[in-house]
Design a protein around this motif. Structure first.
Motif, PDB file in Angstrom:
ATOM      1  N   LEU A 218       0.833  -1.205   0.000  1.00 40.55           N
ATOM      2  CA  LEU A 218       0.000   0.000   0.000  1.00 40.55           C
ATOM      3  C   LEU A 218       0.867   1.255   0.000  1.00 40.55           C
ATOM      4  N   LEU A 219       1.940   1.233   0.783  1.00 38.99           N
ATOM      5  CA  LEU A 219       2.846   2.389   0.803  1.00 38.99           C
ATOM      6  C   LEU A 219       3.547   2.545  -0.543  1.00 38.99           C
ATOM      7  N   GLN A 220       3.950   1.417  -1.129  1.00 38.99           N
ATOM      8  CA  GLN A 220       4.615   1.500  -2.429  1.00 38.99           C
ATOM      9  C   GLN A 220       3.649   1.973  -3.512  1.00 38.99           C
ATOM     10  N   ALA A 221       2.408   1.464  -3.484  1.00 37.28           N
ATOM     11  CA  ALA A 221       1.421   1.906  -4.464  1.00 37.28           C
ATOM     12  C   ALA A 221       1.134   3.394  -4.300  1.00 37.28           C
ATOM     13  N   SER A 222       1.116   3.876  -3.061  1.00 38.69           N
ATOM     14  CA  SER A 222       0.929   5.306  -2.818  1.00 38.69           C
ATOM     15  C   SER A 222       2.059   6.111  -3.439  1.00 38.69           C
TER      16      SER A 222
END
Length: 819
Positions: A218-222
């Protein structure tokens, strides 16, 4: 929809919720992804034929092939094929008629399938993700990749992984609830079959490990889609990713290997004709490994700046985790020595897996030592060790496919062809991977190596094609069996000792004619129908005899909606870059990437939301009957209902997600210096006000439960309506706070502190929105059909989720507004 179409109908496979059908779907899909991953492996092995590369692939194509091969094999093949076996066999082995939540089981499969399709589409969006299967920062963010990948393909690959983790989470909650709530009478945990034991520990590890991976993704996709700065700075970003990924990554080794180990235990017992030596100690050893797997992740980080004392501690835990495996290996060897071995195809693959795993485990001990790891890290020694461990698990899984093939299909296969398959497979495996130990000086993930190592790489490439040919033999053998093989008896194996062999091959839709029971110490089938007719059973037991539903179209619809939505947001990055460029405040590295926005992706995003909204609404309205076992072993969760236990398992997973995201905030703030952190909120009063609002909403949820228990419709509507309004008030205050910051030019890409503030509070807001949608649906049900007055439990389950969301905010408020 409740009745299943015939198995020859495509509709059957679109609507089925039966655990055996879902298991077959998982097995077939996983084998397809095995072929896809294998083809990619052959492509880059051709590139490695010559030192310096053959020119068959460009550098970018090579990186894509290596990265996609690793991701497909680890995520879309290894875990799902084990899930296929578990879907088919675990309910049979424990005496259940299906999993606890059949529709969620089907949804888990469709999420898995559509995640794989989304990953495949990423190849056609310019290029797929090329930063390696470990996705190390900062190579996993757009500024270090090409414009095309930054805009589409790489995003789609990461979103596909997120959808895959959604699938894993749903399946994990389902299996945990089933095994702990639906065991046949007299079947205690200690007496469960060893494959079921191995799967129980696997899903316990999955529950927490994949939650950490979900947080990292989720952090990487953000970062990739919304241009936040988690992994694009020099403020500890690489170390943060390593911690998050390997907290998942090392338990994943045992998540992959434990089901294979369970298959080895079962086949060794069957084909040696004796009970596993030291069975109790083997179970204890597996429990120790499952717990300790979360305490060794840092040995993947020996080359980082972590101090030597901590590295030494993790070296000790790494060596320590090998000891329980020693016990399991010796148990298998002694079982074989003390038994009368029959060298059938399933046993040959299990024995081969044991031999390969021993070599993989021994070479892994080298990497567990800090000094040796400095020498071997980043070389083909790691590649060889990793494959000897992981693909030894594949070897056992193939043995399991042959072992249960007669039960699943009702057909026997050719032992001659099966043994030929094993011989070619074992030769190809060792010809492929053993030369990598000899060519250990080759750097990983590159196709340039010393000329003196060329012979070993050519041997490995030849071995890759031999190994690939072995799978052609396997598919021919199984296809021949399916089409013209002799009918299989109910139990083709002497000395098999698990319940699936006590029923016809293939098993009937409802699994059992009577109720399985181990109360006498052995498997019996009890006929409860007469007792129910005479009033000898409780109402619950009589209710169990009712017809169960096995079909629903909505799981595949929800899966398709998620697929369309994720495909849509994979192409949003160019819009974000354009927006950032227009503000004049975006980092220079994010501007001018050359990616052009396409109207297709926003349209797909909106369409996906619409499909999801409709299918989820109809899923909630559908009448689906999945009766619970009236008589079952439920220790240690006797006093907790099935759905309530499932909610608790989901919340436990979500605790790890929020814990990882909050932990990222604490880690980055400590890395930068606690007092050097920029406080993002312009004032503390919005956070304080929202704290009061959410705490009040928890009180109104409690009131709603009280009114439901008293069958007071008006009071229930009022309390649920108040909860909905308070949630909307929370979101209004949060929207006002965001708007003030944005109006001052304080965007989420403004700096690391801003990224962390927006993402962490945004993730919480997303949970609030989900809760509001559930509350609105429940109000609709109360108004239209007087729902929850006769059965108040759904209100209680919603309250558990809502209280959890409120508790998370209690932690976020001081972290972001006061400290």
């Amino acid at each position: 929809m409740s009745d299943l179409p015939p198995m020859t109908s495509i509709k059957r496979w679109l609507v089925t919720t039966n655990h055996k059908d879902v298991g077959v779907l998982y097995l077939a899909t996983a084998l397809f992804f095995l072929l896809l991953g294998g083809v990619l492996a052959m492509l880059f092995r051709i590139q490695l034929w010559d030192a310096g590369g053959t020119g068959f692939l460009t550098g970018s194509e090579y990186n894509q092939a290596v990265s996609a091969h690793g991701l497909l094999m680890v995520f879309w093949f290894l875990s799902p094929i084990a899930t296929g076996f578990a879907n088919y066999l675990v309910p049979l082995q424990i005496g259940a008629k299906d999993l606890a939540f059949p529709r969620l089981n089907a949804m888990s499969y469709w999420f898995y399938l559509f995640s794989g399709i989304l990953f495949g589409i990423s190849f056609f969006q310019g290029q797929t993700f090329s930063g390696g299967w470990t996705m190390y920062a900062p190579l996993n963010v757009p500024m270090y990749t090409t414009a095309m990948e930054a805009a589409t393909g790489g995003n789609a690959a990461i979103l596909a992984l997120i959808l895959f983790v959604f699938s894993i989470t749903i399946g994990t909650v389902n299996f945990l609830t089933t095994i702990h709530r639906s065991r046949a009478e007299g079947l205690g945990l200690w007496n469960m079959p060893l494959f079921t034991w191995s799967w129980l520990l696997t899903v316990w590890m999955m529950l927490f490990a994949f939650a950490a991976l979900l947080a990292a993704l989720l952090l990487q996709a953000s970062d990739r889609i919304f241009l936040t700065q988690y992994f694009a700075t020099d403020q500890g970003s690489s170390l943060l990713w390593a911690h998050l990924f390997w907290f998942f990554g090392h338990p994943e080794v045992y998540i992959v290997f434990f089901p294979a180990l369970g298959i080895m235990f079962e086949t060794f017992q069957t084909f040696t004709g004796r009970r596993l030596v030291g069975r109790k100690w083997v179970i204890i050893a597996m429990v120790l490994v499952a717990v300790q797997s979360f305490l060794v992740w840092m040995h993947h980080m020996f080359l980082t700046t972590i101090n030597l004392e901590i590295k030494t501690l993790f070296m000790a835990t790494t060596i320590g985790i090998s000891l329980p495996f020693d016990l399991m290996v010796f148990a298998l060897i002694y079982t074989m020595v003390k038994g009368r071995v029959r060298f059938t195809t399933p046993f040959l693959f299990s024995l081969g897996a044991l031999v390969l795993f021993i070599l993989g485990g021994i070479t892994g001990v080298f990497l567990g030592a800090v000094v040796l790891d400095f020498e071997f890290r980043g070389t083909y020694w790691v590649v060889a060790h990793f494959h000897y461990v992981m693909v030894s698990g594949v070897t056992a899984l193939i043995g399991g496919l042959y072992y249960w093939w007669p039960k699943i299909t009702g057909k026997m296969y050719s032992e001659t062809l099966g043994k030929l398959h094993f011989a070619v497979y074992f030769l190809g495996f060792n010809l492929l991977y053993f030369p990598m130990f000899l060519a250990w000086e080759t750097p990983r993930r590159v196709f340039d190596y010393g000329v003196g190592l060329q012979l070993y790489h050519r041997m490995a490439t030849a071995g890759a094609f031999v190994l690939g040919a072995s799978f052609l033999i396997m598919f021919y053998t199984l296809a021949k069996s399916w089409l013209s093989g002799p009918d299989a008896p109910d139990n083709p194996w002497a000395y098999s000792r698990t319940a699936e062999w006590a029923i016809p091959s293939p098993p009937p839709l409802e699994n059992w004619d009577g109720r399985p029971s181990y109360a006498s110490g052995r498997l019996e089938f009890v006929d409860d129908s007469a007792a129910a007719t005479d009033g000898g059973l409780t109402a619950d037991a009589s209710h169990q005899a009712e017809h169960a539903d096995h079909a629903s179209i909505w799981p595949v619809g929800i899966g398709f909606g998620m697929f369309v939505f994720f495909l849509g947001i994979s192409g949003i990055t160019p819009y974000m870059v354009s927006f950032a460029d227009g503000t004049g405040t975006a980092p220079d590295t994010l501007v001018g990437t050359g990616a052009e926005p396409s109207i297709l992706y926003p349209v797909l995003t909106v369409l996906g939301v619409a499909i999801l909204g409709y299918t989820l609404f109809e899923y909630g309205r559908e009448r689906f009957h999945a009766p619970e076992m009236a008589i079952a072993e439920r220790w240690p969760f006797d006093g907790i209902g099935t759905t309530k236990l499932g909610v608790w398992f989901f919340i436990a997973s979500d605790v790890v997600v929020f814990g990882s995201v909050i932990g990222a905030y604490v880690f980055m703030r400590l890395h930068m210096g606690w007092n050097n952190w920029t406080m993002v909120p312009f004032a503390s009063w919005p956070g304080l006000l929202n704290t009061y609002i959410l705490l009040t909403s928890s009180f109104t949820v409690v009131l709603a439960l009280v009114f439901a228990e008293r069958q007071n419709k008006k009071g229930l509507l009022t309390a649920m309506g108040a909860t909905l309004l308070l949630g909307l008030a929370f979101m209004t205050v949060k929207a006002y706070e965001y708007s003030v910051k944005i109006s001052h030019g304080e965007y989420w890409w403004y700096g690391l502190e801003y990224s962390i503030y927006y993402v962490t509070t945004g993730l919480h807001a997303l949970h609030v929105i989900l809760g509001l949608l559930i509350a609105a649906f429940m109000i609709y049900r109360i108004r239209t059909i007087d729902a929850y007055l006769d059965d108040h439990r759904p209100v209680e389950f919603f309250g558990l989720y809502w209280h959890f969301v409120d508790i998370v905010w209690v932690f976020l408020f001081p972290l972001f507004y006061l400290m």
